[in-house]
Design an enzyme around this catalytic site. Structure first.
Site, PDB file in Angstrom:
ATOM      1  N   ARG A  64      -4.851 -56.203  45.524  1.00  0.00           N
ATOM      2  CA  ARG A  64      -5.134 -57.254  46.512  1.00  0.00           C
ATOM      3  C   ARG A  64      -6.408 -56.978  47.287  1.00  0.00           C
ATOM      4  O   ARG A  64      -7.115 -57.909  47.678  1.00  0.00           O
ATOM      5  CB  ARG A  64      -3.954 -57.398  47.471  1.00  0.00           C
ATOM      6  CG  ARG A  64      -2.807 -58.076  46.781  1.00  0.00           C
ATOM      7  CD  ARG A  64      -1.687 -58.377  47.724  1.00  0.00           C
ATOM      8  NE  ARG A  64      -0.726 -59.236  47.041  1.00  0.00           N
ATOM      9  CZ  ARG A  64       0.502 -59.456  47.457  1.00  0.00           C
ATOM     10  NH1 ARG A  64       0.924 -58.890  48.575  1.00  0.00           N
ATOM     11  NH2 ARG A  64       1.302 -60.247  46.793  1.00  0.00           N
ATOM     12  N   LYS A  72      15.725 -66.428  40.688  1.00  0.00           N
ATOM     13  CA  LYS A  72      15.910 -67.241  41.894  1.00  0.00           C
ATOM     14  C   LYS A  72      16.105 -68.704  41.533  1.00  0.00           C
ATOM     15  O   LYS A  72      15.212 -69.529  41.679  1.00  0.00           O
ATOM     16  CB  LYS A  72      14.703 -67.083  42.817  1.00  0.00           C
ATOM     17  CG  LYS A  72      14.655 -65.744  43.524  1.00  0.00           C
ATOM     18  CD  LYS A  72      13.363 -65.587  44.335  1.00  0.00           C
ATOM     19  CE  LYS A  72      12.249 -64.999  43.508  1.00  0.00           C
ATOM     20  NZ  LYS A  72      10.932 -65.041  44.100  1.00  0.00           N
ATOM     21  N   GLY A  99       5.408 -63.096  41.255  1.00  0.00           N
ATOM     22  CA  GLY A  99       5.122 -61.664  41.232  1.00  0.00           C
ATOM     23  C   GLY A  99       5.670 -60.970  40.000  1.00  0.00           C
ATOM     24  O   GLY A  99       4.983 -60.173  39.365  1.00  0.00           O
ATOM     25  N   GLY A 156       5.445 -67.433  46.328  1.00  0.00           N
ATOM     26  CA  GLY A 156       6.043 -68.519  47.099  1.00  0.00           C
ATOM     27  C   GLY A 156       5.090 -69.689  47.271  1.00  0.00           C
ATOM     28  O   GLY A 156       5.481 -70.852  47.126  1.00  0.00           O
TER      29      GLY A 156
END
Ligand code: ADP
Ligand code: MG
Length: 402
Positions: free
Chosen positions: A44, A206, A359, A382
């Protein structure tokens, strides 16, 4: 859906006089893993360098804002960005000024003392109560550190925080950095005017978060391939016994409704790789989806379904993939996910636009060594899901229009 990338002002479009000598407050995503007080993964940090270097070359004074972890409005030393300052010094080869108390007068003085091309990193934005509630006073604190605003943190753009939304209306211009612009360009153009066939691949664990995505994508795509634990909820909706598989009972009915009105667009695996236990040396079987025995669970696609999915991906012109096809962390249950990753790479080399979000999906792609073999890997899990649902992201909406 509108093409967001062409409607927001980007850093690259600012004239030299808006930059030279000005203090740029840049929201980056330095929410990195730490180990023994040092940065354990530089991905990152490296991803933010194009924006930082570009600002340096333009003669800006650069003030970086980021969160790290979930300190919930309190100072928690283990969430300090100090190790990131050290990592950034390594990467850039210049000293970084660390601003540890943003509301203080010293903080403002430190930002003013920066010379052209110099960089300061502000301590964790989430140490301040009010960051996550977008408190105007906190937004004012961050805004007081600079002259204009750059948001390069796509991963937090779906949250309305002081450092992503409140600050944007207090500084002008407020623009998208390179990383943010790239996310908006690829995700935006994929959805605004996709080349067809446009195929979505949805998997992962999820289910509750992703079934909305599936629903939102349905009218836009030509086909949706469903794998991972999500497929088990659809199996249950078709009346199949799913043994010990991960299923979300509350979503079975919705899955059935979606499947019924999808008009054949939802492609489910015809079978699965099952095991009694989730272990690398577990005995596995390949069974049809209506033959999952009691005591066994679905942990991956079966070979036939992986081949079917791979074939559809290879002949698509646009592919969006979110969510692994199985428990890829535990081989041999990575086979289906690897087959999808390989098909994505092949589609890309044939000219398709291929986008990976999430991810774990990005990790699976990297595990297969294919992270550079697709068109775009989205950094924001997200945020990319919200985007795919067609929801405006507050952090993006707050930026200047082009
Ligand atoms: P992403 O991070 O790419 O958005 P998710 O977090 O939704 O993906 O899901 C990833 C997780 O889903 C992985 O940890 C994987 O092991 C799990 N998973 C995939 N298929 C199954 C399955 N059949 N049963 C249980 N877990 C699964
Ligand atoms: Mg995940």
């Amino acid at each position: 859906m509108s093409d967001v990338s062409s409607t927001k002002r980007i850093l690259e479009a600012l004239p030299a006089e808006a930059l030279e000598g000005k203090r740029a407050v840049v929201r980056v995503d330095f929410n990195v893993p730490l180990a023994d007080g040092a940065v354990a993964d530089y991905t990152r940090i490296r991803a933010s360098l194009p924006t930082i270097r570009w600002l340096q070359r333009a003669g800006c004074r650069v003030i970086l804002l980021s969160h790290l972890g979930r300190p919930k409005g309190r100072v928690r030393p283990e969430c300090s960005l100090r190790p990131v300052a050290a990592a950034l010094e390594d990467e850039l080869g210049v000293p970084i000024t660390f601003i540890d108390d943003p509301p203080s007068e010293d903080a403002r003085a430190a930002s003013r003392h920066l010379k052209r091309g110099e960089i300061a990193l502000v301590e964790n934005t989430r140490f301040l109560e009010g960051e996550e509630t977008n408190d105007p006073a906190v937004a004012e604190v961050f805004a007081s550190l600079g002259d204009f605003y750059v948001n390069d943190a796509f991963g937090t753009a779906h949250r309305a925080h002081a450092s992503t939304v409140g600050i944007a209306s207090r500084l002008s211009p407020a623009v998208a950095g390179f990383l943010m612009a790239k996310e908006l360009e690829f995700l935006g153009s994929a959805l605004a005017s996709p080349r067809r066939p446009f195929v979505a691949v949805i998997g992962g664990a999820k289910i509750s978060g992703k079934i909305d995505v599936l629903e939102a994508l349905l009218p836009q795509v030509d086909q949706i391939l469903v794998g991972g634990a999500m497929a088990c909820t659809f199996f249950a909706a078709l009346g199949c016994q799913v043994g010990n598989s991960l299923v979300e009972p509350a979503k079975v009915e919705l899955a059935g409704t979606l499947f019924g009105r999808a008009d054949g667009k939802i492609v489910l695996p015809s079978g699965a790789t099952i095991a009694r236990e989730l272990r690398p040396d577990a005995q596995t079987r390949q069974v049809s989806r209506d033959a999952i025995p009691e005591g066994w669970a679905v942990y991956d696609l079966d070979r036939a379904s992986a081949e079917l999915f791979a074939g559809i991906i290879r002949s698509a012109a646009t592919v969006v993939w979110n969510g692994p096809m199985g428990v890829f962390e535990t081989p041999p249950f990575d086979a289906g996910t690897r087959a999808i990753a390989a098909a994505m790479a092949e589609a890309t080399s044939r000219g398709a636009t291929t986008i990976v979000g999430g991810g774990d999906s990005a990790a699976a792609l990297a595990q297969a060594g294919l992270q550079d073999a697709v068109t775009h890997v989205s950094t924001g899990g997200g945020a990319s899901l919200e985007f795919l649902k067609g929801k405006p992201l507050p952090g993006v909406a707050a930026l200047d229009d082009a």
